[in-house]
Design a protein around this motif. Structure first.
Motif, short mmCIF file in Angstrom:
data_model
loop_
_atom_site.label_atom_id
_atom_site.label_comp_id
_atom_site.label_asym_id
_atom_site.label_seq_id
_atom_site.Cartn_x
_atom_site.Cartn_y
_atom_site.Cartn_z
N ILE A 1 -14.81 -3.76 5.50
CA ILE A 1 -14.39 -4.72 6.52
C ILE A 1 -14.55 -4.06 7.89
CG2 ILE A 1 -12.50 -6.16 7.36
CD1 ILE A 1 -11.19 -5.68 4.56
N VAL A 2 -15.33 -4.71 8.75
CA VAL A 2 -15.52 -4.20 10.11
C VAL A 2 -14.71 -5.08 11.04
CG1 VAL A 2 -17.21 -3.83 11.94
CG2 VAL A 2 -17.83 -3.37 9.56
N VAL A 3 -13.90 -4.48 11.86
CA VAL A 3 -13.03 -5.29 12.72
C VAL A 3 -13.21 -4.92 14.19
CG1 VAL A 3 -10.98 -3.79 12.48
CG2 VAL A 3 -10.67 -6.23 12.89
N SER A 4 -13.15 -5.95 15.04
CA SER A 4 -13.20 -5.75 16.50
C SER A 4 -11.78 -5.56 17.02
CB SER A 4 -13.74 -7.00 17.20
OG SER A 4 -15.05 -7.26 16.86
N ALA A 5 -11.70 -5.29 18.31
CA ALA A 5 -10.40 -5.26 18.96
C ALA A 5 -9.80 -6.66 18.94
CB ALA A 5 -10.57 -4.76 20.39
N ILE B 1 -3.82 -1.67 12.29
CA ILE B 1 -2.92 -2.77 11.93
C ILE B 1 -3.43 -3.47 10.67
CG2 ILE B 1 -2.10 -5.08 12.63
CD1 ILE B 1 -1.90 -4.08 15.48
N LEU B 2 -4.73 -3.80 10.65
CA LEU B 2 -5.27 -4.53 9.50
C LEU B 2 -5.14 -3.72 8.22
CD1 LEU B 2 -6.75 -6.91 8.25
CD2 LEU B 2 -8.92 -5.83 8.91
N SER B 3 -5.50 -2.44 8.28
CA SER B 3 -5.43 -1.60 7.08
C SER B 3 -3.99 -1.52 6.57
CB SER B 3 -5.98 -0.21 7.41
OG SER B 3 -5.72 0.67 6.36
N GLY C 1 -0.45 -5.27 -0.82
CA GLY C 1 -0.93 -4.89 -2.15
C GLY C 1 -2.44 -4.80 -2.28
N ILE C 2 -3.16 -4.85 -1.16
CA ILE C 2 -4.62 -4.65 -1.23
C ILE C 2 -4.91 -3.20 -0.84
CG2 ILE C 2 -6.88 -5.39 -0.37
CD1 ILE C 2 -5.66 -8.14 0.18
N ALA C 3 -5.11 -2.37 -1.86
CA ALA C 3 -5.34 -0.95 -1.59
C ALA C 3 -6.62 -0.80 -0.78
CB ALA C 3 -5.45 -0.19 -2.90
N ASN C 4 -6.59 0.02 0.25
CA ASN C 4 -7.78 0.19 1.08
C ASN C 4 -7.72 1.53 1.79
OD1 ASN C 4 -7.01 -0.21 4.23
ND2 ASN C 4 -5.59 -1.33 2.92
N GLU C 5 -8.88 1.94 2.31
CA GLU C 5 -8.93 3.16 3.10
C GLU C 5 -9.39 2.83 4.50
OE1 GLU C 5 -10.76 6.90 1.73
OE2 GLU C 5 -10.61 6.00 -0.27
N SER D 1 -11.92 4.20 -3.81
CA SER D 1 -11.40 2.95 -3.26
C SER D 1 -12.45 1.85 -3.32
CB SER D 1 -10.99 3.13 -1.80
OG SER D 1 -9.94 4.05 -1.73
N LYS D 2 -11.99 0.61 -3.31
CA LYS D 2 -12.92 -0.51 -3.34
C LYS D 2 -12.98 -1.24 -2.01
CE LYS D 2 -13.37 -3.26 -6.80
NZ LYS D 2 -12.91 -4.29 -7.76
#
Ligand code: ASP
Ligand code: MG
Length: 415
Positions: A33-37, A121-123, A130-134, A171-172
């Motif tokens: 997931i790529v996120v902007s400001a 914030i998103l991570s 409960g959505i494991a992420n890095e 991680s997925k």
């Protein structure tokens, strides 16, 4: 592996972040997931940087305080009130900043914070739900040169780092900052405004992703800006070539640099509405299908600069290379070129370097210019359409080919 990109408008508040969570939760495949400001944060940081740079530290502190307050509210609403360390004040940051003697370098070190905060914030929110992420740290993965504010990506180095990082992890789901990178020495850099699309396309290329999806606040790629034109139509499918043309003409929907990395690997790029995730949106892919509606693209904030040889002689080839050398050195973006027997006119985006460029051009040529212009490109035009668009407008210049018309208009477009 898929790549999803969420722009500032998709994550402009807590509800937006929650919507991202909902979209991501539907996915079963590995995802970057790529996120902007968030929202207009980059503009706010720009104002802060300019205030500091121009010697108004109090104004910079105010801007940063507003940015902090905004993000604290979002974090609070998402139940993440402990995410940030509130013991450091904006005053501390402004006072403590070591200002380099290069504006662009200073800009990048500060402005990159927008993406670092939104991704954090998103991570954290995904983890909480409960959505494991890095969380990835792009300044150490997307390696660039030191062309601050328009950094050039080192493809080989970045590819290797990103593949090692992602394929070396179990991680997925990964969360990455768009728009920002870093140099080998550890400086932060940015890729140019609206550059997060480009990051998403690069990651897809490096990871051989199956697709990229850009989630937007519009139903997909439309044939005109819905803020300017009432009855727009969706373009369901377009070729990479067509997409590049639209993006370079100024279509806001996708960053021009983001086409090449996906085209090179024939990765389809979807543009979908974030408030209606199951709709099909638009896809940019390998296709022979032609766009069969006229497309209207506005490029705002244009300047038309006309150069005339001082002694009336004009050797086009020599003048062109001289003029374009100056244009390149001042990093102007040319949107249109027109020449006559004794003049050359160029339409350029208004940037902070324009005045210096005009001054230098003025040493060799008689220069005149007009500002606050817009460039309207109509692809798939007809004589009737052209006539209708010209009517009642103050037109500085018209350029037409068989199917494309370009009008430089004395008119400012809405933001
Ligand atoms: N946040 C950056 C900007 O507003 C990059 C992006 O949104 O793509 O320009
Ligand atoms: Mg943005």
């Amino acid at each position: 592996m898929k790549v999803f990109k969420f722009g500032g408008a998709s994550v402009k508040d807590a509800a937006g972040v929650e919507n991202v969570r909902r979209i991501v939760a539907q996915e079963t495949e590995p995802l970057v997931i790529v996120v902007s400001a968030m929202g207009k944060t980059t503009n706010a940081f720009e104002r802060g940087v300019n205030a500091s740079w121009e010697g108004r530290p109090d104004e910079a502190v105010l801007e940063y305080d507003k940015i902090r307050a905004f993000h604290y509210v979002v974090a609070d609403q998402l139940g993440l009130s402990d995410l940030f360390d509130s013991s450091i004040t904006s005053q501390d940051i402004v006072n403590g900043a070591v200002m380099p003697d290069n504006y662009d370098e200073f800009y990048d070190q500060v402005v990159c914070m927008g993406e670092l905060i939104s991704s954090k914030i998103l991570s954290a929110y995904l983890t909480k739900c409960g959505i494991a992420n890095e969380l990835l740290y792009m300044p150490q993965l997307l390696i660039t040169d030191k062309t601050f504010r328009e950094a050039k990506v080192d493809y080989e180095e970045s590819r290797e780092r990103i593949r090692n990082r992602i394929f070396g992890s179990t991680s997925k789901v990964f969360v990455a900052q768009g728009f920002i990178g870093g140099t080998i020495e550890g400086y932060h850099t940015t890729l140019g405004r609206e550059g997060s699309d480009y990051t998403a396309a690069l990651l897809a290329n490096f990871l051989d992703a199956e697709s990229v999806t850009i989630w937007k606040d519009v139903p997909g790629i439309l044939n005109a800006d819905p803020r300017i034109v009432d009855d727009t139509v969706l373009i369901p499918e377009l070729s990479y070539r067509e997409a590049v043309e639209l993006a370079y003409s100024g279509a806001q929907v996708i960053h021009p640099k983001s086409i090449r990395p996906v085209e090179n690997k024939k990765i389809p790029l979807y543009v979908k509405p974030f408030n209606d995730p199951t709709s099909s949106g638009s896809v940019i892919c390998e296709t022979d299908r032609k766009v069969d509606v006229p497309v209207y693209i506005w490029r705002k904030n244009q300047l038309l600069i006309t150069m005339r040889a001082k002694d009336f002689s004009f050797i086009l080839e020599e003048s062109l290379s001289h003029i374009f050398d100056i244009i390149k050195r001042h990093r102007l973006k040319v949107s249109l070129i027109q020449s006559s027997a004794v003049t050359i006119s160029v339409c350029v985006d208004k940037t902070r370097y324009v005045t210096d460029a005009i001054r230098e051009l003025g040493d060799a040529y008689a220069v005149t210019y007009n500002e606050n212009l817009s460039l309207l490109t109509i692809r798939g035009t007809t004589p009737e359409i052209l006539k209708r668009e010209q009517a009642g407008r103050s037109i500085m210049l018209t350029q037409t080919t068989r199917r494309t018309a370009r009008l430089v208009i004395k008119e400012e477009m809405p933001e």
